[in-house]
Scaffold this motif. Sequence first.
Motif, PDB file in Angstrom:
ATOM      1  N   GLY A   1       0.760  -1.244   0.000  1.00 38.17           N
ATOM      2  CA  GLY A   1       0.000   0.000   0.000  1.00 38.17           C
ATOM      3  C   GLY A   1       0.784   1.283   0.000  1.00 38.17           C
ATOM      4  N   GLY A   2       2.121   1.215   0.016  1.00 40.27           N
ATOM      5  CA  GLY A   2       2.928   2.433  -0.032  1.00 40.27           C
ATOM      6  C   GLY A   2       3.087   2.927  -1.462  1.00 40.27           C
ATOM      7  N   THR A   3       3.538   4.176  -1.608  1.00 30.63           N
ATOM      8  CA  THR A   3       3.791   4.748  -2.931  1.00 30.63           C
ATOM      9  C   THR A   3       5.282   5.012  -3.083  1.00 30.63           C
ATOM     10  N   PRO A   4       5.976   4.178  -3.852  1.00 26.62           N
ATOM     11  CA  PRO A   4       7.420   4.373  -4.042  1.00 26.62           C
ATOM     12  C   PRO A   4       7.723   5.084  -5.356  1.00 26.62           C
ATOM     13  N   ARG A   5       8.949   5.543  -5.482  1.00 20.60           N
ATOM     14  CA  ARG A   5       9.454   6.018  -6.768  1.00 20.60           C
ATOM     15  C   ARG A   5      10.952   5.758  -6.804  1.00 20.60           C
ATOM     16  N   LEU A   6      11.502   5.718  -8.005  1.00 17.52           N
ATOM     17  CA  LEU A   6      12.936   5.502  -8.180  1.00 17.52           C
ATOM     18  C   LEU A   6      13.562   6.785  -8.691  1.00 17.52           C
ATOM     19  N   ILE A   7      14.698   7.143  -8.104  1.00 16.56           N
ATOM     20  CA  ILE A   7      15.444   8.335  -8.506  1.00 16.56           C
ATOM     21  C   ILE A   7      16.700   7.898  -9.245  1.00 16.56           C
ATOM     22  N   HIS A   8      16.908   8.497 -10.421  1.00 20.81           N
ATOM     23  CA  HIS A   8      18.055   8.158 -11.263  1.00 20.81           C
ATOM     24  C   HIS A   8      19.053   9.306 -11.273  1.00 20.81           C
ATOM     25  N   THR A   9      20.308   8.998 -10.963  1.00 24.88           N
ATOM     26  CA  THR A   9      21.391   9.975 -11.052  1.00 24.88           C
ATOM     27  C   THR A   9      22.343   9.520 -12.145  1.00 24.88           C
ATOM     28  N   ASP A  10      23.455  10.202 -12.282  1.00 21.17           N
ATOM     29  CA  ASP A  10      24.405   9.874 -13.343  1.00 21.17           C
ATOM     30  C   ASP A  10      24.990   8.471 -13.172  1.00 21.17           C
ATOM     31  N   GLY A  11      25.122   8.020 -11.913  1.00 21.46           N
ATOM     32  CA  GLY A  11      25.718   6.704 -11.713  1.00 21.46           C
ATOM     33  C   GLY A  11      25.049   5.883 -10.633  1.00 21.46           C
ATOM     34  N   HIS A  12      23.789   6.189 -10.333  1.00 13.54           N
ATOM     35  CA  HIS A  12      23.138   5.514  -9.214  1.00 13.54           C
ATOM     36  C   HIS A  12      21.622   5.572  -9.369  1.00 13.54           C
ATOM     37  N   ILE A  13      20.939   4.572  -8.809  1.00 10.60           N
ATOM     38  CA  ILE A  13      19.480   4.570  -8.706  1.00 10.60           C
ATOM     39  C   ILE A  13      19.118   4.226  -7.266  1.00 10.60           C
ATOM     40  N   TYR A  14      18.179   4.973  -6.697  1.00 12.26           N
ATOM     41  CA  TYR A  14      17.757   4.656  -5.333  1.00 12.26           C
ATOM     42  C   TYR A  14      16.259   4.897  -5.174  1.00 12.26           C
ATOM     43  N   PRO A  15      15.625   4.185  -4.220  1.00 11.35           N
ATOM     44  CA  PRO A  15      14.178   4.299  -4.031  1.00 11.35           C
ATOM     45  C   PRO A  15      13.821   5.363  -2.998  1.00 11.35           C
ATOM     46  N   GLU A  16      12.632   5.923  -3.163  1.00 11.41           N
ATOM     47  CA  GLU A  16      12.061   6.844  -2.182  1.00 11.41           C
ATOM     48  C   GLU A  16      10.620   6.432  -1.910  1.00 11.41           C
ATOM     49  N   ILE A  17      10.092   6.895  -0.783  1.00  7.62           N
ATOM     50  CA  ILE A  17       8.704   6.622  -0.438  1.00  7.62           C
ATOM     51  C   ILE A  17       7.969   7.933  -0.217  1.00  7.62           C
ATOM     52  N   LEU A  18       6.726   7.997  -0.681  1.00  8.54           N
ATOM     53  CA  LEU A  18       5.907   9.183  -0.504  1.00  8.54           C
ATOM     54  C   LEU A  18       5.423   9.270   0.942  1.00  8.54           C
ATOM     55  N   ILE A  19       5.715  10.391   1.599  1.00  9.57           N
ATOM     56  CA  ILE A  19       5.242  10.631   2.953  1.00  9.57           C
ATOM     57  C   ILE A  19       3.951  11.431   2.930  1.00  9.57           C
ATOM     58  N   GLY A  20       3.899  12.464   2.096  1.00 12.60           N
ATOM     59  CA  GLY A  20       2.678  13.248   1.970  1.00 12.60           C
ATOM     60  C   GLY A  20       2.901  14.710   2.258  1.00 12.60           C
ATOM     61  N   THR A  21       2.026  15.281   3.062  1.00 16.24           N
ATOM     62  CA  THR A  21       2.057  16.709   3.350  1.00 16.24           C
ATOM     63  C   THR A  21       3.079  17.044   4.426  1.00 16.24           C
ATOM     64  N   LYS A  22       3.214  18.337   4.668  1.00 19.63           N
ATOM     65  CA  LYS A  22       4.113  18.802   5.727  1.00 19.63           C
ATOM     66  C   LYS A  22       3.677  18.267   7.083  1.00 19.63           C
ATOM     67  N   LYS A  23       2.374  18.225   7.314  1.00 16.37           N
ATOM     68  CA  LYS A  23       1.849  17.685   8.571  1.00 16.37           C
ATOM     69  C   LYS A  23       2.240  16.222   8.725  1.00 16.37           C
ATOM     70  N   ASP A  24       2.081  15.443   7.643  1.00 17.71           N
ATOM     71  CA  ASP A  24       2.465  14.034   7.682  1.00 17.71           C
ATOM     72  C   ASP A  24       3.960  13.888   7.963  1.00 17.71           C
ATOM     73  N   PHE A  25       4.769  14.733   7.327  1.00 15.89           N
ATOM     74  CA  PHE A  25       6.211  14.631   7.509  1.00 15.89           C
ATOM     75  C   PHE A  25       6.626  14.964   8.935  1.00 15.89           C
ATOM     76  N   GLU A  26       5.980  15.933   9.566  1.00 14.17           N
ATOM     77  CA  GLU A  26       6.297  16.254  10.948  1.00 14.17           C
ATOM     78  C   GLU A  26       6.090  15.035  11.842  1.00 14.17           C
ATOM     79  N   ALA A  27       4.986  14.324  11.621  1.00 14.62           N
ATOM     80  CA  ALA A  27       4.707  13.124  12.409  1.00 14.62           C
ATOM     81  C   ALA A  27       5.713  12.022  12.110  1.00 14.62           C
ATOM     82  N   VAL A  28       6.015  11.805  10.827  1.00 17.11           N
ATOM     83  CA  VAL A  28       6.947  10.738  10.430  1.00 17.11           C
ATOM     84  C   VAL A  28       8.361  11.045  10.900  1.00 17.11           C
ATOM     85  N   ASN A  29       8.760  12.304  10.836  1.00 14.60           N
ATOM     86  CA  ASN A  29      10.073  12.706  11.349  1.00 14.60           C
ATOM     87  C   ASN A  29      10.200  12.360  12.826  1.00 14.60           C
ATOM     88  N   TYR A  30       9.140  12.628  13.586  1.00 16.02           N
ATOM     89  CA  TYR A  30       9.118  12.283  15.016  1.00 16.02           C
ATOM     90  C   TYR A  30       9.227  10.771  15.205  1.00 16.02           C
TER      91      TYR A  30
END
Length: 311
Positions: free
Chosen positions: A229-258
Amino acid sequence: MIQKVKLTYDQIMSKFQVNKPWDTIIIFVLNILLTIPVFLIVHQNTIDVNWFWHIDRILIFILIVVVIQLVLRAMRKIILISIFLYLVTLFVGTVFGGYGFKSVFEDYEYMLYFMSDNPNPQDIIISKMLPFPNKSKVLDAIEYDNPKVRSFAIMATTKHFRKSKDDFREYATIIQCFAVFKEINSRWNYVSDPKNKDYIATATESLEYLSGDCDDHSILMAACVRSIGGTPRLIHTDGHIYPEILIGTKKDFEAVNYLIKQVLFVNESKDKVVNYHIDERGQIWLNLDYTAHYPGGPFMSEEILGALTLN
């Protein structure tokens, strides 16, 4: 007849009037109680200019206090009614699962921690990015609906953070995705591609030995995250690929950061910064790279060239 109606009204209003100096004390207490949720709403919906010591947030808080104080003083005759309505609103929210006493406390706690912790934003502009390399092969390799991938992800959620998921139900999906991150990254074995060949392994292939290079790790992580149920994405650089996950809004990020710093990855993130990207819609994403020991760990320093989001 008119005088009688006016007298009756005055008598009714006098029943709700508080004598001095208690009216001033009650107004001040009610002001703080009202300021907190109002400030949270304003804080979460305004741009953070990252001033020193978050002076902009302090000024906003003071402004809200002054405005509410003036309003309450003008309404001092119905101050008891105001208190009653405020408490009833929070009580109803608490009983029926809306915005209640616990929500106010948690939001304020998350916000204060976020301001003191000072996470590190790194903006990216999706509209200026290049096409994602091997896009069709990568999408085919992200077998999020494969039973083996989902079974592995479910296993990780039963192994890590089960109690935290129950304690913070609003962020249960993100916490479960963090459990997948912990399971994969604690066991990942980096193995290079064949010489002069870009080998793209499927998620089930990488799952067998939890081994491969950066794109293999990214594909497996994205598949597992999406399978629960998560929302991932892949980031491509010149020599690397790595995954990220969608956290959402600033409010969501404050909670997740905690949650990251105080509940889930306390030792791994101690004295470290939670890094994040903001997309063109204002949504926040966290790094899940194999080089990171906690969600939001340091990014690779290479220039970002492309992004592939799995909705």
